[in-house]
Design an enzyme around this catalytic site. Structure first.
Site, PDB file in Angstrom:
ATOM      1  N   LYS A 194       0.885  -1.372   0.048  1.00 24.95           N
ATOM      2  CA  LYS A 194      -0.013   0.191  -0.239  1.00 24.95           C
ATOM      3  C   LYS A 194       0.864   1.239  -0.143  1.00 24.95           C
ATOM      4  O   LYS A 194       1.356   1.641   1.047  1.00 24.95           O
ATOM      5  CB  LYS A 194      -0.937  -0.216   1.314  1.00 24.95           C
ATOM      6  CG  LYS A 194      -2.218   0.660   1.086  1.00 24.95           C
ATOM      7  CD  LYS A 194      -2.050   2.143   0.577  1.00 24.95           C
ATOM      8  CE  LYS A 194      -1.858   3.149   1.692  1.00 24.95           C
ATOM      9  NZ  LYS A 194      -2.027   4.632   1.268  1.00 24.95           N
TER      10      LYS A 194
ATOM     11  N   CYS B 180      13.754  11.251   7.096  1.00 25.28           N
ATOM     12  CA  CYS B 180      13.647  10.644   8.417  1.00 25.28           C
ATOM     13  C   CYS B 180      14.902  11.083   9.009  1.00 25.28           C
ATOM     14  O   CYS B 180      15.061  11.016  10.191  1.00 25.28           O
ATOM     15  CB  CYS B 180      13.194   9.253   8.522  1.00 25.28           C
ATOM     16  SG  CYS B 180      14.195   8.362   7.460  1.00 25.28           S
TER      17      CYS B 180
HETATM   18  P1  NAD Z   1       2.084   8.794   7.018  1.00 23.61           P
HETATM   19  O1  NAD Z   1       2.098   8.076   8.415  1.00 23.61           O
HETATM   20  O2  NAD Z   1       1.057   9.832   6.844  1.00 23.61           O
HETATM   21  O3  NAD Z   1       1.718   7.720   5.912  1.00 23.61           O
HETATM   22  C1  NAD Z   1       2.551   6.450   5.759  1.00 23.61           C
HETATM   23  C2  NAD Z   1       1.644   5.547   4.981  1.00 23.61           C
HETATM   24  O4  NAD Z   1       0.766   5.100   5.717  1.00 23.61           O
HETATM   25  C3  NAD Z   1       1.136   5.917   3.895  1.00 23.61           C
HETATM   26  O5  NAD Z   1       0.974   4.940   2.985  1.00 23.61           O
HETATM   27  C4  NAD Z   1      -0.466   6.240   4.266  1.00 23.61           C
HETATM   28  O6  NAD Z   1      -1.414   6.044   3.344  1.00 23.61           O
HETATM   29  C5  NAD Z   1      -0.367   5.032   5.198  1.00 23.61           C
HETATM   30  N1  NAD Z   1      -1.566   5.368   6.088  1.00 23.61           N
HETATM   31  C6  NAD Z   1      -2.283   6.366   6.857  1.00 23.61           C
HETATM   32  N2  NAD Z   1      -3.212   5.962   7.733  1.00 23.61           N
HETATM   33  C7  NAD Z   1      -3.187   4.765   7.781  1.00 23.61           C
HETATM   34  C8  NAD Z   1      -3.939   3.947   8.628  1.00 23.61           C
HETATM   35  N3  NAD Z   1      -4.801   4.323   9.317  1.00 23.61           N
HETATM   36  N4  NAD Z   1      -3.830   2.348   8.382  1.00 23.61           N
HETATM   37  C9  NAD Z   1      -2.860   2.084   7.735  1.00 23.61           C
HETATM   38  N5  NAD Z   1      -2.142   2.901   6.842  1.00 23.61           N
HETATM   39  C10 NAD Z   1      -2.409   4.057   6.949  1.00 23.61           C
HETATM   40  O7  NAD Z   1       3.771   9.436   6.807  1.00 23.61           O
HETATM   41  P2  NAD Z   1       4.024  10.177   5.639  1.00 23.61           P
HETATM   42  O8  NAD Z   1       3.570  11.482   5.702  1.00 23.61           O
HETATM   43  O9  NAD Z   1       3.616   9.425   4.302  1.00 23.61           O
HETATM   44  O10 NAD Z   1       5.645  10.118   5.580  1.00 23.61           O
HETATM   45  C11 NAD Z   1       6.398  10.884   6.394  1.00 23.61           C
HETATM   46  C12 NAD Z   1       6.864  10.202   7.775  1.00 23.61           C
HETATM   47  O11 NAD Z   1       7.562   8.879   7.251  1.00 23.61           O
HETATM   48  C13 NAD Z   1       7.708  11.063   8.442  1.00 23.61           C
HETATM   49  O12 NAD Z   1       7.580  10.824   9.934  1.00 23.61           O
HETATM   50  C14 NAD Z   1       9.003  10.171   8.264  1.00 23.61           C
HETATM   51  O13 NAD Z   1      10.091  10.556   9.304  1.00 23.61           O
HETATM   52  C15 NAD Z   1       8.894   8.883   8.209  1.00 23.61           C
HETATM   53  N6  NAD Z   1       9.877   8.138   7.341  1.00 23.61           N
HETATM   54  C16 NAD Z   1      10.573   7.234   8.213  1.00 23.61           C
HETATM   55  C17 NAD Z   1      11.550   6.767   7.671  1.00 23.61           C
HETATM   56  C18 NAD Z   1      12.513   5.904   8.410  1.00 23.61           C
HETATM   57  O14 NAD Z   1      13.226   5.051   7.805  1.00 23.61           O
HETATM   58  N7  NAD Z   1      12.379   5.827   9.533  1.00 23.61           N
HETATM   59  C19 NAD Z   1      11.768   6.666   6.301  1.00 23.61           C
HETATM   60  C20 NAD Z   1      11.063   7.702   5.393  1.00 23.61           C
HETATM   61  C21 NAD Z   1       9.893   8.274   6.125  1.00 23.61           C
END
Ligand code: NAD
Length: 480
Positions: free
Chosen positions: A174, A283
């Site tokens: 997803k 991140c």
């Molecule tokens: P997000 O949490 O908004 O979304 C991530 C994914 O989760 C998306 O595909 C989204 O559609 C899905 N999602 C959202 N609500 C959900 C639910 N209720 N159930 C299941 N899936 C759901 O994050 P984002 O804005 O896409 O990404 C940014 C974040 O990602 C930042 O906090 C960043 O630090 C983090 N990030 C971390 C790493 C790492 O390796 N630690 C790498 C890249 C990004």
């Protein structure tokens, strides 16, 4: 340009009966990059069922078959990295060279795990009982749900899908609804690879529908997620309910420590790279610059000059170093944090202004804030934008304490010429990855990646460590 409507990949077929949504170009919001059919609840159930039914044969598949499929995907990603990188740049907003670099790196993940597919070893142990053989082997887990963010829409998906497949699992991906076309290109390559139908499936759409179907399904054996802490926590609760295995990679608030004896030009170069490249939307970004008082003023002066020299522009424009922010919501969030930083007593040294360029996009200048301390909200909460805060400290001991005083712990960096202090920092920094005289962002693909505290939950990703998550251990006792 007329955008093509993308569909969901279910059991080897492209299916899309759901409502359409669009992704837009953050460098030029008049441009629709893609139209996409969001997966319906019924399609989500079909994808999970397809992955379940394909799992048994794939788990038994010859290792060379897995290697061939992964090599096919990796090679095509590498060959087409410039072309797919351009699409990624249009959809996510990172400069073209970074887009191409991300796709190339995604290819390397597949090539690496193509080779790992052949290295599935176990252990033989002596038994404490006479005449008995003991061996420890690893088996595939089952159906793995992969949920990914928008900031690395191809690479994060690759570093999860490649090991999942190499170790014999089937996958339901997803991707983020903000970058659906970039990930759909990866899905198309996987679809055309020699992988049997149903082993890899993809569901597009918002997290609340497609995402929560995957994370809430009792027929998914494991969830690997990268995204925000709030979503990660929600997913963890659902997964535990189903006793599914979980791996969460989330946000951070990484510190780059700059000591008095650092090479100041290198420190500025690493700070600018870590804090602002990728528009600060990494991140691993250095959002806290923890600077010793002896070098502080000169460091801030040089940082202002280096920050002001950065070229913000359209992601496809040659010469652009920082693209736009991903969307209007994130741009507003960045502006809110800039206001908060000033209210909390910080000094905006440079940047933060919204920019009007040739096309209407989510542009802002990278911002440097000095005079902050580690209790301020701007230093405790992940902003995820091109904003760096300087915290002045007396010495190394205080720098280490400030660096560790965070709810997060993904990366931590130190700039110093002292072997003693860099060695101490390597040992005592409470982070999953530690960088010495390097930016906090930028990692290799063949070694483990992950953090501590609220940044990560579960086993490490990447390298050979990935098998801890993607396999289940069996201990066999045999009396010949
Ligand atoms: P997000 O949490 O908004 O979304 C991530 C994914 O989760 C998306 O595909 C989204 O559609 C899905 N999602 C959202 N609500 C959900 C639910 N209720 N159930 C299941 N899936 C759901 O994050 P984002 O804005 O896409 O990404 C940014 C974040 O990602 C930042 O906090 C960043 O630090 C983090 N990030 C971390 C790493 C790492 O390796 N630690 C790498 C890249 C990004």
């Amino acid at each position: 340009m007329q955008a093509e409507a993308h569909k969901n990949l279910i059991g080897g077929h492209w299916i899309g009966d759901g409502e359409r949504f669009t992704s837009i170009n953050p460098s030029d919001i008049s441009e629709t990059v893609a139209e996409v059919h969001a997966a319906t609840p019924d399609e989500c159930a079909q994808a999970i069922a397809a992955a379940r039914s394909a799992f048994g044969n794939w788990a038994e598949s010859p290792l060379e078959q897995r290697k061939a499929a992964l090599d096919f995907i990796g090679n095509e990603l590498i060959e087409r990295s410039a072309e797919i990188g351009e699409l990624l740049a249009r959809e996510e907003g990172k400069p073209m060279a970074e887009g191409a670099g991300e796709v190339y790196r995604a290819g390397q993940f597949f090539q690496y795990y193509a080779a790992e597919a052949l290295r599935q070893t176990g252990e033989n142990a002596a038994s404490v009982r006479p005449g008995i053989d003991v061996d420890v082997s690893r088996e595939p887990l089952g159906v793995v749900g992969v949920i990914t963010p928008w900031n690395f829409p191809v690479a994060v998906a690759a570093w999860k899908i490649a090991p999942a497949l190499a170790y014999g699992n089937s996958v339901v991906l997803k991707p983020s609804e903000l970058t659906p076309a970039s990930t759909a290109t990866l899905a198309d390559i996987i679809h055309r690879s020699p992988l049997p139908d149903g082993v890899f499936n993809m569901l597009q759409g918002p997290g609340e529908i497609a995402g929560s179907h995957v994370s809430g399904s009792s027929d998914v054996d494991a969830i690997t997620f990268t995204g925000s802490v709030a979503t990660g926590r929600m997913i963890a609760r659902q997964a535990i309910e189903n006793m599914a295995r979980i791996q969460l990679e989330m946000g951070s608030k990484n510190a780059l420590v700059v000591l008095d004896d650092a090479d100041i030009d290198l420190a500025v170069q690493c700070a600018v790279n870590g804090a602002f490249f990728g528009t600060g939307q990494k991140c691993t970004a250095s959002s806290r610059l923890v600077v010793a008082e002896g070098i502080h003023d000169e460091f801030v002066e040089k940082m202002i000059i280096a920050t002001e020299a950065l070229v913000v522009g359209h992601a496809l424009e040659p010469g652009t170093q920082l693209g736009p922010v991903i969307d209007a919501r994130q741009l507003q969030k960045n502006q809110d944090y800039l206001r908060l930083a000033r209210e909390e007593g910080g000094t905006l040294e440079t940047g933060g202004e919204l920019l009007s360029l040739g096309t209407e996009g989510y542009y802002m200048r990278p911002a440097l804030i000095s005079g902050t301390n580690n209790t301020m909200r701007v230093n405790r909460e992940e902003i995820f934008g091109p904003i760096a805060c300087v915290i002045k400290v007396a010495n190394y001991e205080e720098a280490l304490a400030v660096s560790n005083d965070s709810d997060f712990g993904l990366t931590a960096g130190i700039m110093t010429n002292s072997l003693k202090q860099s060695s101490h920092f390597r040992r005592y920094a409470q982070a999953g990855c530690v960088m010495v005289n390097l930016p906090t962002a930028g990692t290799d693909y063949h070694v483990p990646f992950g953090g501590r505290k609220a940044s990560s939950y579960g086993p490490r990703e990447q390298g050979r460590h990935a098998r801890e998550f993607y396999t289940v251990v069996k201990t066999a006792y045999v009396s010949p």
